[in-house]
Design an enzyme around this catalytic site. Structure first.
Site, PDB file in Angstrom:
ATOM      1  N   GLU A  48       0.847  -1.189   0.000  1.00 22.38           N
ATOM      2  CA  GLU A  48       0.000   0.000   0.000  1.00 22.38           C
ATOM      3  C   GLU A  48       0.885   1.243   0.000  1.00 22.38           C
ATOM      4  O   GLU A  48       1.615   1.494   0.969  1.00 22.38           O
ATOM      5  CB  GLU A  48      -0.923   0.023   1.215  1.00 22.38           C
ATOM      6  CG  GLU A  48      -1.785   1.286   1.280  1.00 22.38           C
ATOM      7  CD  GLU A  48      -2.606   1.385   2.544  1.00 22.38           C
ATOM      8  OE1 GLU A  48      -2.844   2.514   2.995  1.00 22.38           O
ATOM      9  OE2 GLU A  48      -3.012   0.331   3.086  1.00 22.38           O
ATOM     10  N   ARG A  52       0.072  10.105   1.773  1.00 20.19           N
ATOM     11  CA  ARG A  52       0.470  11.006   2.855  1.00 20.19           C
ATOM     12  C   ARG A  52       1.631  11.905   2.443  1.00 20.19           C
ATOM     13  O   ARG A  52       1.941  12.874   3.138  1.00 20.19           O
ATOM     14  CB  ARG A  52       0.852  10.211   4.102  1.00 20.19           C
ATOM     15  CG  ARG A  52      -0.316   9.449   4.707  1.00 20.19           C
ATOM     16  CD  ARG A  52       0.068   8.741   5.983  1.00 20.19           C
ATOM     17  NE  ARG A  52      -1.035   7.951   6.514  1.00 20.19           N
ATOM     18  CZ  ARG A  52      -1.003   7.294   7.651  1.00 20.19           C
ATOM     19  NH1 ARG A  52       0.107   7.319   8.401  1.00 20.19           N
ATOM     20  NH2 ARG A  52      -2.049   6.592   8.076  1.00 20.19           N
ATOM     21  N   LYS A 136     -11.447  -1.697   6.075  1.00 15.99           N
ATOM     22  CA  LYS A 136     -10.264  -1.415   6.886  1.00 15.99           C
ATOM     23  C   LYS A 136     -10.756  -0.969   8.263  1.00 15.99           C
ATOM     24  O   LYS A 136     -11.637  -0.118   8.363  1.00 15.99           O
ATOM     25  CB  LYS A 136      -9.437  -0.308   6.232  1.00 15.99           C
ATOM     26  CG  LYS A 136      -8.310   0.234   7.110  1.00 15.99           C
ATOM     27  CD  LYS A 136      -7.560   1.334   6.382  1.00 15.99           C
ATOM     28  CE  LYS A 136      -6.505   1.966   7.264  1.00 15.99           C
ATOM     29  NZ  LYS A 136      -5.677   2.958   6.526  1.00 15.99           N
TER      30      LYS A 136
END
Length: 214
Positions: A48, A52, A136
């Site tokens: 992943e 960010r 998630k």
């Protein structure tokens, strides 16, 4: 276009062999390929790349071009425009820290699966109503950890989770032991300090240890 049940089956297939999802924040584009190679050498081939940092989308595109055998997802996707951008960059799936109606619709209508982030039963039910069955759990430890996952198993018997947030080598086994955990995500497999120091062999060792624990 895949239906949500088809996308659910695709997500399950991605984690059938290895239920680990390292979360990678890319600070230098030069790190992307050696980092991916270090994780792959340790048996972790589904990654992943988060948004960010400003390099997230470039990193996804680079991996899709240079390491096509790896499965690359996009994380920290916050809105439909970012969903579209990572899909165009070649991401195989999308992970979000929370769920909004906009993101749930983007995941339903998009070409790739969405793993929406939830922390409560009410958020889970919002996605569940639309047909989502894979989520998630974030932030997992703060939200209730293994106990919350066990509690969700009662009313949501066909839902499965990827807990992220507070997962470490010490509690990894407890999460993976839950039958409704599809995968476990975290940054402990490739800590930022090891990436910054280019300690690729240490990252491979951590990946191997995590795979062995699973």
């Amino acid at each position: 276009m895949m239906s949500l049940p088809e996308k659910t089956r695709l997500l399950d297939s991605l984690f059938a062999d290895c239920r680990l999802l390292p979360l990678l924040n890319i600070e230098r584009l030069a790190d992307v390929l050696p980092l991916a190679d270090a994780l792959s050498a340790g048996g972790v081939t589904t990654l992943e790349i988060t948004l960010r940092t400003p390099l997230g989308i470039d990193a996804i595109a680079l991996l899709r071009a240079e390491r096509p055998a790896l499965t690359i997802g996009a994380g920290t996707v916050l809105d439909a425009s970012q969903f579209a951008a990572v899909q165009a960059a070649g991401a195989a799936f999308v992970v979000t820290p929370g769920c909004t109606e906009e993101l749930l619709e983007a995941g339903r209508d998009g070409l790739i699966p969405l793993l929406p982030g939830i922390a409560t039963a009410s958020e889970l039910m919002q996605g569940y109503r639309l047909g989502y069955r894979r989520f998630k759990l974030f932030p997992a430890e703060i939200a209730g950890g293994v106990g919350l996952i066990k509690a969700f198993a009662g009313p949501f018997r066909d839902a499965a989770f990827c807990p992220t947030g507070g997962v470490t080598a010490d509690n990894l086994g407890a999460y993976l032991a839950q039958p409704n955990v599809m995968a476990v995500g975290g940054s402990w497999i490739a800590p930022p300090q090891l990436i910054a120091a280019e300690r690729w062999q240490d990252i491979t060792a951590l990946a191997k240890a995590a795979v062995a624990a699973g």
